[in-house]
Design a protein around this motif. Structure first.
Motif, mmCIF file in Angstrom:
data_model
loop_
_atom_site.group_PDB
_atom_site.id
_atom_site.type_symbol
_atom_site.label_atom_id
_atom_site.label_comp_id
_atom_site.label_asym_id
_atom_site.label_seq_id
_atom_site.Cartn_x
_atom_site.Cartn_y
_atom_site.Cartn_z
ATOM 1 N N MET A 1 1.154 -1.335 -0.521
ATOM 2 C CA MET A 1 0.631 -0.406 -0.249
ATOM 3 C C MET A 1 0.607 1.225 -0.183
ATOM 4 N N ALA A 2 2.263 0.559 0.750
ATOM 5 C CA ALA A 2 3.299 2.454 0.843
ATOM 6 C C ALA A 2 3.779 2.508 -0.403
ATOM 7 N N THR A 3 3.839 1.892 -1.059
ATOM 8 C CA THR A 3 3.961 2.156 -2.660
ATOM 9 C C THR A 3 3.374 2.534 -3.999
ATOM 10 N N ASN A 4 2.020 1.900 -3.703
ATOM 11 C CA ASN A 4 0.909 2.343 -4.348
ATOM 12 C C ASN A 4 0.875 3.239 -4.017
ATOM 13 N N LEU A 5 0.122 4.252 -2.174
ATOM 14 C CA LEU A 5 0.648 5.508 -2.220
ATOM 15 C C LEU A 5 1.554 6.899 -3.003
ATOM 16 N N ASP A 6 2.946 5.788 -2.876
ATOM 17 C CA ASP A 6 4.013 6.866 -3.339
ATOM 18 C C ASP A 6 3.368 7.016 -4.454
ATOM 19 N N ILE A 7 3.163 5.980 -5.367
ATOM 20 C CA ILE A 7 3.388 6.246 -7.223
ATOM 21 C C ILE A 7 1.440 7.387 -6.888
ATOM 22 N N ASP A 8 0.573 7.197 -6.309
ATOM 23 C CA ASP A 8 -0.345 7.802 -6.455
ATOM 24 C C ASP A 8 0.004 9.404 -5.874
ATOM 25 N N LEU A 9 0.553 9.147 -5.523
ATOM 26 C CA LEU A 9 0.850 11.033 -4.724
ATOM 27 C C LEU A 9 2.214 11.781 -5.225
ATOM 28 N N ARG A 10 2.655 11.321 -6.281
ATOM 29 C CA ARG A 10 3.639 11.312 -7.212
ATOM 30 C C ARG A 10 2.944 12.339 -8.504
ATOM 31 N N CYS A 11 3.539 13.745 -8.807
ATOM 32 C CA CYS A 11 3.221 14.144 -10.388
ATOM 33 C C CYS A 11 3.909 13.417 -11.264
ATOM 34 N N PRO A 12 3.810 12.796 -12.635
ATOM 35 C CA PRO A 12 4.290 12.332 -13.478
ATOM 36 C C PRO A 12 5.082 13.077 -14.099
ATOM 37 N N ILE A 13 5.379 14.554 -14.100
ATOM 38 C CA ILE A 13 6.029 14.636 -15.132
ATOM 39 C C ILE A 13 7.556 15.347 -14.119
ATOM 40 N N CYS A 14 7.583 16.209 -12.884
ATOM 41 C CA CYS A 14 8.820 15.745 -12.194
ATOM 42 C C CYS A 14 8.946 14.715 -11.236
ATOM 43 N N GLN A 15 7.932 13.418 -10.843
ATOM 44 C CA GLN A 15 7.997 12.683 -10.107
ATOM 45 C C GLN A 15 7.893 12.361 -8.707
ATOM 46 N N VAL A 22 -3.397 20.003 -10.482
ATOM 47 C CA VAL A 22 -4.209 20.309 -11.026
ATOM 48 C C VAL A 22 -5.391 19.084 -11.798
ATOM 49 N N LEU A 23 -6.351 18.713 -12.333
ATOM 50 C CA LEU A 23 -7.329 17.914 -12.975
ATOM 51 C C LEU A 23 -7.835 18.254 -14.291
ATOM 52 N N ASN A 63 -7.587 20.709 -8.143
ATOM 53 C CA ASN A 63 -7.772 19.181 -7.497
ATOM 54 C C ASN A 63 -7.723 19.206 -5.813
ATOM 55 N N TRP A 64 -8.740 19.738 -5.471
ATOM 56 C CA TRP A 64 -8.921 19.741 -4.085
ATOM 57 C C TRP A 64 -8.682 18.976 -3.379
ATOM 58 N N GLN A 65 -9.429 17.834 -3.600
ATOM 59 C CA GLN A 65 -9.101 16.344 -3.421
ATOM 60 C C GLN A 65 -7.527 15.703 -2.363
ATOM 61 N N LEU A 66 -7.261 15.938 -3.838
ATOM 62 C CA LEU A 66 -5.967 15.358 -4.169
ATOM 63 C C LEU A 66 -4.855 16.389 -3.370
ATOM 64 N N SER A 67 -5.307 17.839 -2.970
ATOM 65 C CA SER A 67 -4.447 18.801 -2.532
ATOM 66 C C SER A 67 -5.093 18.170 -0.929
ATOM 67 N N ASN A 68 -5.977 18.286 -0.525
ATOM 68 C CA ASN A 68 -6.348 18.012 1.191
ATOM 69 C C ASN A 68 -5.860 16.872 1.120
ATOM 70 N N VAL A 69 -5.536 15.015 0.519
ATOM 71 C CA VAL A 69 -5.093 14.078 0.997
ATOM 72 C C VAL A 69 -3.861 14.292 1.512
ATOM 73 N N ILE A 70 -3.062 15.048 0.167
ATOM 74 C CA ILE A 70 -1.414 15.539 0.837
ATOM 75 C C ILE A 70 -0.901 16.445 1.720
ATOM 76 N N ALA A 71 -1.839 17.194 2.550
ATOM 77 C CA ALA A 71 -1.351 17.587 3.487
ATOM 78 C C ALA A 71 -2.433 16.849 4.858
ATOM 79 N N GLY A 72 -3.543 16.713 4.182
ATOM 80 C CA GLY A 72 -3.470 15.186 5.584
ATOM 81 C C GLY A 72 -2.422 14.231 6.384
ATOM 82 N N LEU A 73 -1.805 13.761 4.790
ATOM 83 C CA LEU A 73 -0.938 12.614 5.099
ATOM 84 C C LEU A 73 0.400 13.391 5.806
ATOM 85 N N ARG A 74 0.266 14.756 5.784
ATOM 86 C CA ARG A 74 1.765 15.673 5.815
ATOM 87 C C ARG A 74 1.321 15.643 7.787
ATOM 88 N N ASP A 75 0.237 15.641 8.021
ATOM 89 C CA ASP A 75 -0.027 16.042 9.732
ATOM 90 C C ASP A 75 0.125 15.063 10.119
#
Length: 468
Positions: A1-15, A22-23, A63-75
């Protein structure tokens, strides 16, 4: 799961973890900055970097949902893992991407938002690296300048040692010459004086050598700091440099200017008439004749009377009827000796009345005898004096209190014109009272002044002459 989360939360361009995601209508998300750079790089209609579906510039949706997920995980201290080998935050397990300039330490983004660093100046590590590197380079420059200054101090201290050794050797030779004629009688006295010189030499040398040792220690410490800073700068390891920046900076600034000893090698009393001083203790063995001086009545103040073939000077309340000439003192109760001194070594003795107020020494022949001036070097006088109550003083650039061992009744005055030395002694035992050092250029005259007080209403001075 951690590996998939790493991939899902990374930009395909800058990794990297999404920054302002943005969506697109096709469903793919990108960092806003990455997508704009992609759009700027194509001349035709922009297409999705993942599926090549075209899109217009006004079709970018936050993409507000994605931004909120990243912020929550950081917290929560979770989120995408870091690249292997990169330093990470021990508390938040995040990559150290910032440098806190207030606390001088590497932190992650979550640390920057936390209470400890919230209002601090936090900058990207690349910016901090260059700034701190430049400051450490400046530290090297300043330390190298300090070393240069200390090397100059080192050289100066060495020159002082050489001068000290030369002066001591010259003094030894002078003493040996003066005591050669008395060697059979004065061996013990000579050894005593030499020991005093050796002790003084050892004392001053020790202080100068302590100065050199202190300077050398400072230089060693600074070279150590320079070496450590140089190694960390040349390693190009930005993380290590920033970790050790505070300690290196503190070390580079904690080396203060050395507080050097200021030893004074003072043996003026031994430059005086040593043979005469020894004679005072050996009157039955040898006799030495002081200079045959006489008071010059043409220079005497009208209230001073000269008698006994010019050897006695006495205060008289009734003024004598003397012609007022340019060479006569009228505002000082003073008189010159009749002999001008412009070279060589000279010694004379003066017997002073008990309790009298008096001033003795030498004066330039050009002094103004009509003006009441302080008898100091600034006005052409080099004198010591006594006032009722047991006060003795020397008139240097400022009046200096001097303290003979007892009340002095016989003053010895020694002048070495070429050397620029004028010394005063208690002529009873030749104990040193005071010395002036000055580069004399004018003709000098032995100078005498007396004045009455409640203790001595008719003071007098007498020049001592010894027969052969």
């Amino acid at each position: 799961m951690a590996t998939n989360l790493d991939i899902d939360l990374r930009c395909p361009i800058c990794q990297e973890v999404y920054q302002d995601p943005v969506l697109l209508r096709c469903g793919h998300s990108f960092c806003r900055g990455c997508l704009r750079r992609h759009m700027d790089s194509v001349e035709e209609t922009a297409t999705c970097p993942c599926c090549r579906d075209g899109f217009a510039e006004d079709s970018l949706y936050p993409n507000w949902q994605l931004s909120n997920v990243i912020a929550g995980l950081r917290d929560l201290g979770a989120g995408p893992s870091m690249e292997p080998g990169y330093p990470h935050c021990a508390k938040h397990k995040r990559e150290l991407e910032l440098f806190c300039q207030d606390d001088k330490q590497l932190i992650c983004y979550i640390c920057a938002l936390a209470h400890n660093h919230r209002n601090h100046n936090c900058v990207p590590i690349d910016d901090a690296y260059m700034e701190c590197k430049d400051m450490l380079k400046h530290s090297i420059t300043m330390l190298q300048k300090d070393i240069t200054d200390r090397m100059a101090m080192h050289k100066s201290q060495g020159e002082k040692i050489s001068h000290l050794l030369d002066s001591v050797e010259q003094l030894r030779e002078e003493i040996a010459d003066q005591f050669e004629a008395l060697r059979n009688f004065l061996n013990e006295k000579q050894c005593t004086i030499i020991q005093r010189i050796d002790d003084e030499e050892s004392r001053v040398l020790k202080q100068l050598e302590e100065n050199i040792l202190q300077i050398s220690r400072d230089c060693d410490a600074m070279e150590g700091v320079i070496h450590d800073i140089g190694e960390i700068i040349h390693s190009e390891d930005k993380y290590q440099l920033l970790r050790e920046y505070s300690s290196l900076k503190l070390r580079s600034e904690s080396i203060y200017d050395p507080v050097l000893n200021k030893p004074v090698f003072n043996m003026d009393e031994l430059h005086g008439p040593l043979q005469y001083g020894a004679w005072k203790q050996m009157k039955d063995i040898i006799r030495l004749v002081p200079a045959a001086l006489r008071f010059n009545p043409r220079t005497a103040h009208p209230k001073l009377c000269v008698s006994n073939l010019g050897r006695m000077l006495q205060y008289c309340e009734a003024q004598s009827q003397q012609v007022d000439t340019a060479e006569r003192f009228t505002n000082h109760l003073s008189v010159f000796a009749s002999t001008a001194l412009s070279s060589g070594r000279h010694y004379w003795e003066v017997n002073v009345s008990e309790g009298a107020d008096w001033i003795l020494g030498v004066a330039a022949g050009s002094v103004n005898k009509k003006v009441c001036a302080v008898t100091s070097p600034d006005n052409g006088y080099w004198t010591i004096g006594h006032r009722s109550g047991g006060q003795y003083w020397a008139n240097d650039s400022e009046r200096v209190a001097i303290y003979p061992d007892i009340n002095v009744e016989m003053i010895g005055v020694y002048l070495d014109y070429e050397k620029g030395q004028l010394s005063f002694y208690d002529a009873e035992d030749m104990s040193h009272i005071h010395t002036f050092n000055h580069h004399f250029t004018d003709k000098l005259y032995p100078y005498f002044s007396i004045s009455p007080n409640a203790e001595c209403v008719n003071p007098s001075l007498q020049l001592l002459h010894c027969g052969l």
